[in-house]
Design an enzyme around this catalytic site. Structure first.
Site, PDB file in Angstrom:
ATOM      1  N   HIS A 161      52.844  50.735  72.498  1.00  0.00           N
ATOM      2  CA  HIS A 161      53.429  50.834  71.164  1.00  0.00           C
ATOM      3  C   HIS A 161      53.120  52.220  70.573  1.00  0.00           C
ATOM      4  CE1 HIS A 161      53.025  46.218  70.839  1.00  0.00           C
ATOM      5  NE2 HIS A 161      54.314  46.477  70.844  1.00  0.00           N
ATOM      6  N   CYS A 248      46.857  45.845  65.440  1.00  0.00           N
ATOM      7  CA  CYS A 248      47.637  44.671  65.860  1.00  0.00           C
ATOM      8  C   CYS A 248      47.131  43.375  65.246  1.00  0.00           C
ATOM      9  CB  CYS A 248      47.576  44.480  67.367  1.00  0.00           C
ATOM     10  SG  CYS A 248      47.400  45.951  68.331  1.00  0.00           S
TER      11      CYS A 248
HETATM   12  C1  CIR Z   1      51.225  42.443  74.047  1.00  0.00           C
HETATM   13  O1  CIR Z   1      51.341  42.986  75.153  1.00  0.00           O
HETATM   14  O2  CIR Z   1      52.205  42.196  73.352  1.00  0.00           O
HETATM   15  C2  CIR Z   1      49.855  42.063  73.565  1.00  0.00           C
HETATM   16  N1  CIR Z   1      49.040  41.673  74.662  1.00  0.00           N
HETATM   17  C3  CIR Z   1      49.215  43.214  72.820  1.00  0.00           C
HETATM   18  C4  CIR Z   1      49.925  43.531  71.547  1.00  0.00           C
HETATM   19  C5  CIR Z   1      49.342  44.696  70.842  1.00  0.00           C
HETATM   20  N2  CIR Z   1      49.985  44.875  69.586  1.00  0.00           N
HETATM   21  C6  CIR Z   1      50.088  46.034  68.951  1.00  0.00           C
HETATM   22  O3  CIR Z   1      49.744  47.080  69.504  1.00  0.00           O
HETATM   23  N3  CIR Z   1      50.653  46.030  67.764  1.00  0.00           N
END
Ligand code: CIR
Length: 253
Positions: A161, A248
């Site tokens: 991201h 996140c």
């Molecule tokens: C994913 O791959 O979607 C989750 N394991 C991690 C999400 C991380 N979110 C973020 O950076 N906003």
């Protein structure tokens, strides 16, 4: 300034969270403790924290940031690019309706995960990634415009991201690592460079003057302190195992 945050307790199924790392499987008990510590840090920064219960249907549901973009004028419910995460938005939408008069939505074929969106005042940088596509970004920009805000896109090469590698700390200060350090779009900011061996620390959050950073990244901590910020450290080792970081874990508004 923020007054509220929404978080979701990690579920037992977090061990099946999506990941690109080879750091092993998260320890659920430890993740719960680290999550509580994170909540405490947000509270210490003056936030009222709304805590949603764990949802075992969605392994990654503790990463609530990816379910919505919250602005001064409206909430925008996302449409995650990861198939296993699409259903996470449903309950968050109901909660946000209590706080926001206007709740907009991103629809197929557009996908957006707001981990890809960084706010700088009323401008929003939107990362085009494996999770956020052109149609999703265009929908976000058109909604922002409706309410007098603006958005622009940034192409990602490697990172999951946008905010995996960049964080705006207000006062024109931007923490950045890797592919983002030399992005022309970011050269107007005072860039606080994060070394490659501490790249995980680039995902930090400014909360009402304090910067919350992950525990265990001394060089990054010193650089952010040198820029004049008070620091709080939170250990997020279990979330790192499934590519998650500090931003996140909450929706801040
Ligand atoms: C994913 O791959 O979607 C989750 N394991 C991690 C999400 C991380 N979110 C973020 O950076 N906003």
């Amino acid at each position: 300034m923020f007054t509220n945050a929404i978080v979701r307790i990690p579920c037992e199924n977090i061990i099946n969270g999506l990941t690109t790392s080879s750091l092993g499987i998260p320890n659920y008990e430890k993740a719960l403790l680290q999550h509580q510590d994170y909540i405490n840090a947000l509270k210490k920064c003056g936030l009222e924290v709304i805590i949603l219960p764990a949802d075992n249907n969605f392994p990654d549901s503790t990463f609530v940031e990816d379910t919505a973009l919250l602005t001064k004028h409206c909430a925008i419910i996302s449409n995650p690019g990861a198939y296993s995460r699409k259903g996470e938005v449903k309950e968050v939408k109901n909660v946000l309706k209590e706080f926001f008069e206007i709740v907009e939505e991103i629809n197929d074929p557009g996908t957006v995960e707001p981990g890809d969106i960084m706010a700088v005042g009323s401008h929003y940088y939107i990362g085009l990634s494996k999770r956020t596509n052109e149609s999703g970004a265009a929908q976000i920009i058109s909604i922002l415009r409706k309410y007098g805000m603006t958005g622009s896109t940034i192409k990602l090469k490697e990172m999951l991201h946008l905010k995996t590698g960049v964080a705006y700390l207000e006062n024109n200060n931007l923490v950045a690592c890797g592919e983002f350090i030399n992005k022309p779009e970011f050269q107007k900011f005072n860039i606080i460079e994060i070394d490659d061996d501490e790249s995980y620390a680039a995902n930090c959050i400014w909360v009402n003057g304090t910067v919350i950073i992950p525990k265990g990244y001394p060089k990054s901590k010193a650089s952010i302190q040198d820029a004049g910020y008070g620091i709080r450290e939170v250990d997020t080792s279990e979330f790192k195992k499934i590519d998650g970081g500090l931003s996140c874990l909450s929706l801040r508004f």
